[in-house]
Scaffold this motif. Sequence first.
Motif, PDB file in Angstrom:
ATOM      1  N   THR A   1     -10.363 -27.913 -17.162  1.00 29.30           N
ATOM      2  CA  THR A   1     -11.203 -27.755 -15.978  1.00 29.30           C
ATOM      3  C   THR A   1     -12.499 -27.047 -16.327  1.00 29.30           C
ATOM      4  O   THR A   1     -12.582 -26.309 -17.311  1.00 29.30           O
ATOM      5  CB  THR A   1     -10.451 -26.960 -14.889  1.00 29.30           C
ATOM      6  OG1 THR A   1     -11.249 -26.911 -13.709  1.00 29.30           O
ATOM      7  CG2 THR A   1     -10.157 -25.536 -15.354  1.00 29.30           C
ATOM      8  N   ARG A   2     -13.518 -27.299 -15.482  1.00 34.80           N
ATOM      9  CA  ARG A   2     -14.775 -26.546 -15.560  1.00 34.80           C
ATOM     10  C   ARG A   2     -14.851 -25.538 -14.416  1.00 34.80           C
ATOM     11  O   ARG A   2     -15.828 -24.799 -14.308  1.00 34.80           O
ATOM     12  CB  ARG A   2     -15.951 -27.510 -15.453  1.00 34.80           C
ATOM     13  CG  ARG A   2     -16.109 -28.465 -16.613  1.00 34.80           C
ATOM     14  CD  ARG A   2     -16.927 -27.911 -17.747  1.00 34.80           C
ATOM     15  NE  ARG A   2     -18.326 -27.707 -17.408  1.00 34.80           N
ATOM     16  CZ  ARG A   2     -19.246 -27.328 -18.280  1.00 34.80           C
ATOM     17  NH1 ARG A   2     -18.902 -27.115 -19.551  1.00 34.80           N
ATOM     18  NH2 ARG A   2     -20.497 -27.152 -17.916  1.00 34.80           N
ATOM     19  N   ALA A   3     -13.846 -25.516 -13.575  1.00 32.90           N
ATOM     20  CA  ALA A   3     -13.818 -24.590 -12.437  1.00 32.90           C
ATOM     21  C   ALA A   3     -13.232 -23.263 -12.910  1.00 32.90           C
ATOM     22  O   ALA A   3     -12.029 -23.155 -13.129  1.00 32.90           O
ATOM     23  CB  ALA A   3     -12.983 -25.174 -11.300  1.00 32.90           C
ATOM     24  N   GLY A   4     -14.092 -22.273 -13.062  1.00 36.15           N
ATOM     25  CA  GLY A   4     -13.640 -21.014 -13.644  1.00 36.15           C
ATOM     26  C   GLY A   4     -13.498 -19.873 -12.664  1.00 36.15           C
ATOM     27  O   GLY A   4     -13.768 -18.712 -13.015  1.00 36.15           O
ATOM     28  N   ALA A   5     -13.061 -20.168 -11.434  1.00 35.63           N
ATOM     29  CA  ALA A   5     -12.895 -19.111 -10.427  1.00 35.63           C
ATOM     30  C   ALA A   5     -11.602 -18.340 -10.670  1.00 35.63           C
ATOM     31  O   ALA A   5     -10.713 -18.277  -9.814  1.00 35.63           O
ATOM     32  CB  ALA A   5     -12.913 -19.719  -9.026  1.00 35.63           C
ATOM     33  N   PHE A   6     -11.494 -17.731 -11.837  1.00 33.72           N
ATOM     34  CA  PHE A   6     -10.276 -17.014 -12.216  1.00 33.72           C
ATOM     35  C   PHE A   6     -10.235 -15.631 -11.567  1.00 33.72           C
ATOM     36  O   PHE A   6     -11.253 -14.933 -11.468  1.00 33.72           O
ATOM     37  CB  PHE A   6     -10.208 -16.838 -13.734  1.00 33.72           C
ATOM     38  CG  PHE A   6     -10.037 -18.122 -14.495  1.00 33.72           C
ATOM     39  CD1 PHE A   6      -8.807 -18.763 -14.542  1.00 33.72           C
ATOM     40  CD2 PHE A   6     -11.115 -18.692 -15.160  1.00 33.72           C
ATOM     41  CE1 PHE A   6      -8.647 -19.942 -15.246  1.00 33.72           C
ATOM     42  CE2 PHE A   6     -10.968 -19.868 -15.871  1.00 33.72           C
ATOM     43  CZ  PHE A   6      -9.736 -20.502 -15.918  1.00 33.72           C
ATOM     44  N   THR A   7      -9.037 -15.237 -11.148  1.00 31.63           N
ATOM     45  CA  THR A   7      -8.776 -13.882 -10.655  1.00 31.63           C
ATOM     46  C   THR A   7      -7.393 -13.467 -11.158  1.00 31.63           C
ATOM     47  O   THR A   7      -6.547 -14.323 -11.435  1.00 31.63           O
ATOM     48  CB  THR A   7      -8.806 -13.803  -9.117  1.00 31.63           C
ATOM     49  OG1 THR A   7      -7.882 -14.764  -8.582  1.00 31.63           O
ATOM     50  CG2 THR A   7     -10.206 -14.075  -8.570  1.00 31.63           C
ATOM     51  N   PRO A   8      -7.125 -12.162 -11.293  1.00 33.23           N
ATOM     52  CA  PRO A   8      -5.806 -11.728 -11.763  1.00 33.23           C
ATOM     53  C   PRO A   8      -4.729 -11.966 -10.704  1.00 33.23           C
ATOM     54  O   PRO A   8      -4.951 -11.728  -9.511  1.00 33.23           O
ATOM     55  CB  PRO A   8      -6.000 -10.226 -12.023  1.00 33.23           C
ATOM     56  CG  PRO A   8      -7.473 -10.016 -12.091  1.00 33.23           C
ATOM     57  CD  PRO A   8      -8.075 -11.049 -11.176  1.00 33.23           C
ATOM     58  N   ASP A   9      -3.566 -12.436 -11.153  1.00 33.41           N
ATOM     59  CA  ASP A   9      -2.443 -12.564 -10.235  1.00 33.41           C
ATOM     60  C   ASP A   9      -1.674 -11.240 -10.191  1.00 33.41           C
ATOM     61  O   ASP A   9      -2.161 -10.212 -10.680  1.00 33.41           O
ATOM     62  CB  ASP A   9      -1.535 -13.738 -10.631  1.00 33.41           C
ATOM     63  CG  ASP A   9      -0.867 -13.536 -11.993  1.00 33.41           C
ATOM     64  OD1 ASP A   9      -0.994 -12.442 -12.586  1.00 33.41           O
ATOM     65  OD2 ASP A   9      -0.201 -14.469 -12.475  1.00 33.41           O
ATOM     66  N   ALA A  10      -0.482 -11.257  -9.624  1.00 34.78           N
ATOM     67  CA  ALA A  10       0.295 -10.023  -9.494  1.00 34.78           C
ATOM     68  C   ALA A  10       0.632  -9.405 -10.846  1.00 34.78           C
ATOM     69  O   ALA A  10       0.854  -8.192 -10.945  1.00 34.78           O
ATOM     70  CB  ALA A  10       1.583 -10.309  -8.716  1.00 34.78           C
ATOM     71  N   ASN A  11       0.656 -10.237 -11.899  1.00 36.35           N
ATOM     72  CA  ASN A  11       0.960  -9.738 -13.240  1.00 36.35           C
ATOM     73  C   ASN A  11      -0.297  -9.452 -14.061  1.00 36.35           C
ATOM     74  O   ASN A  11      -0.204  -9.112 -15.245  1.00 36.35           O
ATOM     75  CB  ASN A  11       1.827 -10.743 -13.992  1.00 36.35           C
ATOM     76  CG  ASN A  11       3.168 -10.959 -13.318  1.00 36.35           C
ATOM     77  OD1 ASN A  11       3.811 -10.005 -12.882  1.00 36.35           O
ATOM     78  ND2 ASN A  11       3.582 -12.218 -13.210  1.00 36.35           N
ATOM     79  N   GLY A  12      -1.458  -9.616 -13.429  1.00 35.94           N
ATOM     80  CA  GLY A  12      -2.708  -9.372 -14.129  1.00 35.94           C
ATOM     81  C   GLY A  12      -3.210 -10.547 -14.942  1.00 35.94           C
ATOM     82  O   GLY A  12      -4.251 -10.447 -15.612  1.00 35.94           O
ATOM     83  N   GLN A  13      -2.507 -11.682 -14.903  1.00 38.42           N
ATOM     84  CA  GLN A  13      -2.942 -12.849 -15.660  1.00 38.42           C
ATOM     85  C   GLN A  13      -3.999 -13.618 -14.868  1.00 38.42           C
ATOM     86  O   GLN A  13      -3.902 -13.758 -13.651  1.00 38.42           O
ATOM     87  CB  GLN A  13      -1.755 -13.754 -15.975  1.00 38.42           C
ATOM     88  CG  GLN A  13      -0.760 -13.118 -16.939  1.00 38.42           C
ATOM     89  CD  GLN A  13       0.333 -14.085 -17.348  1.00 38.42           C
ATOM     90  OE1 GLN A  13       0.479 -15.166 -16.770  1.00 38.42           O
ATOM     91  NE2 GLN A  13       1.118 -13.704 -18.347  1.00 38.42           N
ATOM     92  N   LEU A  14      -5.004 -14.120 -15.585  1.00 37.86           N
ATOM     93  CA  LEU A  14      -6.086 -14.843 -14.928  1.00 37.86           C
ATOM     94  C   LEU A  14      -5.611 -16.234 -14.505  1.00 37.86           C
ATOM     95  O   LEU A  14      -5.135 -17.025 -15.332  1.00 37.86           O
ATOM     96  CB  LEU A  14      -7.286 -14.966 -15.863  1.00 37.86           C
ATOM     97  CG  LEU A  14      -7.981 -13.660 -16.246  1.00 37.86           C
ATOM     98  CD1 LEU A  14      -9.267 -13.945 -17.018  1.00 37.86           C
ATOM     99  CD2 LEU A  14      -8.274 -12.806 -15.008  1.00 37.86           C
ATOM    100  N   VAL A  15      -5.743 -16.518 -13.209  1.00 32.73           N
ATOM    101  CA  VAL A  15      -5.310 -17.797 -12.655  1.00 32.73           C
ATOM    102  C   VAL A  15      -6.394 -18.352 -11.744  1.00 32.73           C
ATOM    103  O   VAL A  15      -7.253 -17.613 -11.240  1.00 32.73           O
ATOM    104  CB  VAL A  15      -3.982 -17.670 -11.864  1.00 32.73           C
ATOM    105  CG1 VAL A  15      -2.847 -17.206 -12.767  1.00 32.73           C
ATOM    106  CG2 VAL A  15      -4.158 -16.711 -10.696  1.00 32.73           C
ATOM    107  N   LEU A  16      -6.354 -19.646 -11.525  1.00 35.60           N
ATOM    108  CA  LEU A  16      -7.234 -20.311 -10.575  1.00 35.60           C
ATOM    109  C   LEU A  16      -6.636 -20.235  -9.171  1.00 35.60           C
ATOM    110  O   LEU A  16      -5.438 -19.946  -9.014  1.00 35.60           O
ATOM    111  CB  LEU A  16      -7.432 -21.774 -10.973  1.00 35.60           C
ATOM    112  CG  LEU A  16      -8.165 -22.032 -12.283  1.00 35.60           C
ATOM    113  CD1 LEU A  16      -8.163 -23.529 -12.598  1.00 35.60           C
ATOM    114  CD2 LEU A  16      -9.595 -21.513 -12.208  1.00 35.60           C
TER     115      LEU A  16
END
Length: 254
Positions: free
Chosen positions: A114-129
């Motif tokens: 993907t080129r959509a990089g709207a990543f934010t941390p989830d409950a575990n701190g991992q970057l997710v879309l």
Amino acid sequence: MSNSLLNVPAAGLTTAQAYLNAIGNEAANADTPGFGASLPVVDAAAPYQGRATTAAIEGVPAPGLLALDAGSVVASTPTGWTGTPTPTNTPTNLAINGAGFFVVQTPSGGIAYTRAGAFTPDANGQLVLPNGSRLTPPVTIPPGATWSIGSDGQVTVNAIVQAPIQLATFANPGALLNLGDNLWAPSADSGAAQLGTPGSAGVGTLVSGAVNGSGVSLSQAFSDLIAAQSAYEANATALKVGQQALQSLTSQPL
């Protein structure tokens, strides 16, 4: 004759409708981060052989076939990504300045790009879309941590250097398969993914706190819309005239 009168404008209607649908999709995604626009490439359809006719070859009559035009056809629908990095208020958002795609693991466990990089941390701190797809290899930013992501993909968390983010490139990215949700998969025509460090040969760099824009120009989209609508109306008129001509011919007394 009926094939020429009806099939040619009918083919034109089909291609014009495909173009109208694509332009509508562009307009709807004018604000979608990392959106890849897919516009059909229209080409002339191969002529087909009609009824037998007579052709003179060196003065000697010989049977032949009459080639009839078949109108237009959608030759391909390549996708292009032209959106430039646009700053956001979210530091974990990532944009790509140049070529490349983020590698993500979808909620179903598959790998997508993907080129959509709207990543934010989830409950575990991992970057997710927003759709739940996780950047891979995983990047974890614990709450309250001091962190940075460099233009070369280097990730540092609490002064500890982690594995760098890698980007995927393709020989022919325009032929990637659309999975929806701004996710893409390789095809036989796109070639396999080639992983590389941001900033290396042929790979773009990262911009933290930004996302790639959609790359859609609304002014160009509306201009294309007018042209496609005119083509649709012209083919619809030609089809109607062809139907009237055939009706007139078939109603003539023998």
